[in-house]
Scaffold this active site. Structure first.
Site, mmCIF file in Angstrom:
data_model
loop_
_atom_site.group_PDB
_atom_site.id
_atom_site.type_symbol
_atom_site.label_atom_id
_atom_site.label_comp_id
_atom_site.label_asym_id
_atom_site.label_seq_id
_atom_site.Cartn_x
_atom_site.Cartn_y
_atom_site.Cartn_z
ATOM 1 N N HIS A 282 105.169 69.383 24.135
ATOM 2 C CA HIS A 282 106.565 68.950 24.276
ATOM 3 C C HIS A 282 107.393 69.857 25.189
ATOM 4 C CE1 HIS A 282 106.277 66.285 20.492
ATOM 5 N NE2 HIS A 282 106.607 65.506 21.502
ATOM 6 N N GLU B 131 99.413 68.698 26.617
ATOM 7 C CA GLU B 131 100.482 67.855 27.143
ATOM 8 C C GLU B 131 101.777 68.642 27.286
ATOM 9 O OE1 GLU B 131 102.868 63.802 25.800
ATOM 10 O OE2 GLU B 131 100.749 64.068 25.294
ATOM 11 N N GLU C 255 106.032 62.119 31.150
ATOM 12 C CA GLU C 255 106.846 61.167 30.403
ATOM 13 C C GLU C 255 108.330 61.293 30.714
ATOM 14 O OE1 GLU C 255 107.933 62.616 26.065
ATOM 15 O OE2 GLU C 255 105.807 62.978 26.449
ATOM 16 N N HIS D 251 102.810 57.109 28.363
ATOM 17 C CA HIS D 251 103.575 57.532 27.197
ATOM 18 C C HIS D 251 104.184 56.291 26.556
ATOM 19 C CE1 HIS D 251 107.485 58.998 25.415
ATOM 20 N NE2 HIS D 251 106.655 59.891 24.899
#
Length: 386
Positions: A192, A216, A242, A292
């Site tokens: 994140h 990620e 994303e 995403h």
């Protein structure tokens, strides 16, 4: 055929709003699109109200390229997340109308299938205490449901760096999940955008023995040089993208060779065709595409259509088997995940029909989702959570 108007419908959950847009035509066909906004739903609805008058009403729903171009550039100001999300909803609905008019599923209009089924990974399954025992127990039902891949963020509210105890805890959660699912199931580690490069590299080194299929967003998305620094110091694949809302902005990411997998969000990137163009560019750089998707049934189904015709597609994110499972009832027709894969839709258009009554019975709860808050991963499932 002309577009006569659009209507918007918001389904609320404790942690996300799902915004559905229906595009109406003078021939009676109605298409549906969807996106998921975090804390900006009212702004999205405001934009759509203006865009309907300025760009959408009176348009030919078959003229998708022209409509998207007007919505993106016709207001002069640079399009960001809200504008690109609004475009995505309308664009998606136009594909739905086109498929209904021609009697074909959207994936056939996009060039036909190169994938006869779409591999999925589960997210939203770890709404439990951050202990190895709880994560281990929560991971088992994901595999029992047929998934062969699952993603999770084990880092709590961490930001920039973790202290030693939290680092040990996070690595222990990954170890527990690997033990629970065995060596043949993929685990995908979500960061994140939390970390400074040295912390991301340190964590990558400690997680490597558990063979995650990717890391990620190891660093915040604004600094691609920082991402390249991490990518150059780990053998684990890097996934990101994303929070990039214009396919043109991926150019620098491709040039840096910092990402092995890109994760565009159809609902934030301007829709199906814009993401299809990006995927084709990614293919020229030998980069895989794993969209995403934190959306409900319409957005998920749109992703399946795109995946069907994308040669460099690898895997599709799916929340709705574990987080707010009832939202699937908002649009009957979404394919289910069976043995880890979505089947391709066969009905004309997107193949889903919005249940307006179901949606309007579940209005927005004012969801505010903060990934740096303690216990964010419960996603409103505990009593007392919003």
């Amino acid at each position: 055929m002309k577009i006569t108007g659009i209507t918007t419908h918001v389904l609320g959950t404790p942690w996300r709003d799902l915004t559905f847009v229906r595009v109406h035509t003078d021939e009676g066909l109605v298409g549906v699109g969807e996106t998921r906004m975090l804390s900006h739903t009212k702004a999205l609805l405001g934009y759509l109200a203006e865009a309907a008058d300025n760009h959408v009403v009176g348009s030919d729903p078959f003229a998708i390229e022209s409509l998207v171009r007007r919505m993106k550039y016709g207001d002069y100001g640079r399009a960001g997340e809200i504008v690109m999300s609004g475009i995505a909803c309308v664009e998606m609905a136009c594909w739905d109308i086109m498929g209904q008019a021609l009697g074909q599923p959207v994936w056939r209009l996009l060039g036909g299938a190169v994938n006869d089924r779409v591999k999925a990974y589960a997210n939203g399954w770890y709404t439990v205490e951050r202990t190895p025992e709880e994560f281990h127990a929560a991971a088992r039902p994901v595999v029992e449901r047929g998934y062969r891949a699952l993603k999770f963020d084990p880092f709590g509210p961490g930001r920039y760096e973790l202290d030693h105890a939290e680092r040990v805890r996070a690595v222990g959660l990954v170890e527990a999940v690997r033990d629970a699912v065995g060596p043949e199931v993929e685990i995908l580690v979500e960061m994140h955008g939390r970390f400074a490069p040295p912390e991301a590299v340190r964590l990558a080194t400690q997680l490597a023995p558990f063979d995650p299929s990717w890391l990620e967003e190891p660093v915040p998305p604004e600094n691609l040089a920082a991402l390249a620094k991490v990518a150059g110091k780990t053998t684990l694949p890097i996934a990101t993208g994303e929070r990039i809302h214009d396919r043109i902005e991926f150019r620098e990411l491709f040039a840096s060779q910092a990402a092995d997998i890109i994760q565009p969000d159809i609902g934030h990137l301007g829709g199906i065709a814009e993401t299809r163009k990006l995927a084709a560019t990614a293919e020229t750089h030998y980069v895989l595409v794993a969209p995403h998707n934190v959306g409900g049934p319409v957005l998920t189904t749109a992703n399946v259509h795109l995946a069907a015709c994308t040669p460099n597609f690898t895997i599709q994110e799916h929340f709705n088997d574990f987080a707010d499972e009832e939202v699937k009832r908002a649009a009957p027709g979404m394919p289910e995940v069976v043995d880890g894969y979505f089947a391709l839709p066969t009905e004309p258009g997107l193949g889903v029909t919005l249940d307006v009554d179901f949606v309007e019975a579940r209005p927005s709860q004012g969801a505010h989702f903060d990934l740096y808050a303690d216990d964010w991963h419960f996603r409103g499932t505990r009593s007392g959570d919003r």
